[in-house]
Design a protein around this motif. Structure first.
Motif, PDB file in Angstrom:
ATOM      1  N   LEU A 184      41.336  44.975  44.429  1.00  0.00           N
ATOM      2  CA  LEU A 184      42.535  44.324  44.989  1.00  0.00           C
ATOM      3  C   LEU A 184      43.102  43.279  44.049  1.00  0.00           C
ATOM      4  N   VAL A 185      44.308  43.261  44.028  1.00  0.00           N
ATOM      5  CA  VAL A 185      45.014  42.154  43.236  1.00  0.00           C
ATOM      6  C   VAL A 185      46.333  41.753  44.099  1.00  0.00           C
ATOM      7  N   HIS A 186      47.079  40.794  43.478  1.00  0.00           N
ATOM      8  CA  HIS A 186      48.394  40.407  43.931  1.00  0.00           C
ATOM      9  C   HIS A 186      48.122  39.998  45.647  1.00  0.00           C
ATOM     10  N   TYR A 187      46.997  39.346  45.585  1.00  0.00           N
ATOM     11  CA  TYR A 187      46.463  38.798  46.975  1.00  0.00           C
ATOM     12  C   TYR A 187      46.969  37.254  47.202  1.00  0.00           C
ATOM     13  N   PRO A 188      47.197  36.919  48.425  1.00  0.00           N
ATOM     14  CA  PRO A 188      47.759  35.644  48.523  1.00  0.00           C
ATOM     15  C   PRO A 188      46.536  34.684  48.799  1.00  0.00           C
ATOM     16  N   ASP A 189      46.847  33.076  48.691  1.00  0.00           N
ATOM     17  CA  ASP A 189      46.004  32.024  48.478  1.00  0.00           C
ATOM     18  C   ASP A 189      45.103  32.376  49.875  1.00  0.00           C
ATOM     19  N   VAL A 190      45.615  32.871  51.013  1.00  0.00           N
ATOM     20  CA  VAL A 190      44.606  32.740  52.376  1.00  0.00           C
ATOM     21  C   VAL A 190      43.642  33.579  52.391  1.00  0.00           C
ATOM     22  N   PHE A 191      43.692  34.623  51.266  1.00  0.00           N
ATOM     23  CA  PHE A 191      42.778  35.828  51.198  1.00  0.00           C
ATOM     24  C   PHE A 191      41.367  35.429  50.368  1.00  0.00           C
ATOM     25  N   ASP A 192      40.336  35.831  51.116  1.00  0.00           N
ATOM     26  CA  ASP A 192      39.057  34.991  50.373  1.00  0.00           C
ATOM     27  C   ASP A 192      38.397  36.126  49.633  1.00  0.00           C
ATOM     28  N   PRO A 193      38.687  36.268  48.285  1.00  0.00           N
ATOM     29  CA  PRO A 193      38.050  37.580  47.472  1.00  0.00           C
ATOM     30  C   PRO A 193      36.443  37.527  47.604  1.00  0.00           C
ATOM     31  N   ASN A 194      35.708  36.584  47.863  1.00  0.00           N
ATOM     32  CA  ASN A 194      34.481  36.438  48.053  1.00  0.00           C
ATOM     33  C   ASN A 194      33.954  37.039  49.398  1.00  0.00           C
ATOM     34  N   THR A 195      34.769  37.204  50.256  1.00  0.00           N
ATOM     35  CA  THR A 195      34.181  37.778  51.670  1.00  0.00           C
ATOM     36  C   THR A 195      35.016  38.877  52.018  1.00  0.00           C
ATOM     37  N   SER A 196      35.781  39.439  51.103  1.00  0.00           N
ATOM     38  CA  SER A 196      36.573  40.799  51.050  1.00  0.00           C
ATOM     39  C   SER A 196      35.608  41.729  51.264  1.00  0.00           C
ATOM     40  N   PRO A 197      36.060  42.879  52.359  1.00  0.00           N
ATOM     41  CA  PRO A 197      35.477  44.078  52.564  1.00  0.00           C
ATOM     42  C   PRO A 197      35.756  45.124  51.616  1.00  0.00           C
ATOM     43  N   LEU A 198      36.793  44.827  50.658  1.00  0.00           N
ATOM     44  CA  LEU A 198      36.881  45.729  49.419  1.00  0.00           C
ATOM     45  C   LEU A 198      36.890  44.716  48.289  1.00  0.00           C
ATOM     46  N   PRO A 199      36.486  45.182  47.342  1.00  0.00           N
ATOM     47  CA  PRO A 199      36.460  44.387  46.042  1.00  0.00           C
ATOM     48  C   PRO A 199      37.545  43.872  45.420  1.00  0.00           C
TER      49      PRO A 199
END
Length: 254
Positions: free
Chosen positions: A222-237
């Motif tokens: 995943l890319v182009h994500y908003p600041d509210v998105f947490d990459p540490n807990t995302s169910p997709l890498p």
């Protein structure tokens, strides 16, 4: 043959935390920049400082612009001026014909169409700055070692998704798009799929990507994500700034 993907930025247009989404692809010594966000040289310097990258604008002559939204091309003016005034050459530029059609008259002409040479003002054209090659919608385009197919996405302006192949491996990139199952089918041929996810009707939600089959989900980054998105807990890498991925024939990306 290896495709190396260097992640320059992962954020959406409004991010306070991240640079805008962009990449550099490298294969057999050839470098192709995908999109050109603000302060491009500063982004490259930060990458060198934090990740040990050796990417420098002096060594990158080929840029592919997926669409004309600012977070994907605001840096193009400065990069092009750098090529002209510092390196004394034109930039090799690739885009879909519809992207090219609005790029000069609607985005760049106002600040680049006149240059002062110390004695007089000179009228400049697109061709004075760029060696342009169109990306065909219906067939492959060769850029260095890369064979690139494009597909128009569901977005506000003409936008190119990319399927990039070299040496028996392939990378898919959604660019900006509302969820589109036919685009997923197009990208599914790739060994790795970089897909956007952010807010709004012209973008793709994480929930929609989570509904895809396992055979697709395991390829997604995943890319182009908003600041509210947490990459540490995302169910997709989620990709991170500075992250480097190598695609090699016969190897599954982890």
């Amino acid at each position: 043959m290896t495709i190396e993907i260097q992640t320059l930025g992962v954020g959406d247009a409004f991010s306070e935390l991240y640079c805008s989404t962009a990449f550099i692809l490298q294969c057999e010594g050839f470098r192709l920049a995908i999109d050109c966000p603000d302060r491009y040289r500063a982004v490259l310097k930060s990458l060198r400082d934090t990740s040990g990258s050796d990417h420098d604008l002096n060594d990158i002559d080929d840029f592919l612009i997926t669409h004309v939204h600012g977070d994907h091309m605001n840096g193009l003016e400065a990069v092009t001026f750098y090529k002209r005034f510092v390196q004394g050459r034109r930039l090799r530029l690739y885009s879909a014909p519809e992207v090219r059609a609005s790029m000069w008259d609607e985005r760049l002409k106002g600040s680049m169409a006149t240059l002062w040479d110390g004695e007089r003002l000179n009228t400049m054209s697109f061709d004075d700055y760029f060696d342009f090659e169109p990306l065909a919608w219906e067939s492959s385009t060769m850029i260095g070692p890369f064979s690139i197919r494009t597909r128009r996405t569901k977005h506000h302006v003409p936008t190119s998704a990319l399927l990039i192949e070299a040496g028996g491996v392939a990378l898919g990139y959604s660019s900006d798009t509302a969820f589109d199952s036919t685009l997923i089918d197009f990208l599914s041929q790739a060994d790795l799929i970089i897909h956007e996810t952010t807010l709004g009707p012209s973008h793709t939600s994480l929930a929609q990507l989570l509904e895809l089959p396992d055979t697709i989900r395991h390829k997604l980054r995943l890319v182009h994500y908003p600041d509210v998105f947490d990459p540490n807990t995302s169910p997709l890498p989620a990709l991170r700034e500075g992250q480097r991925i190598c695609l090699n024939p016969g190897e599954r990306v982890s």
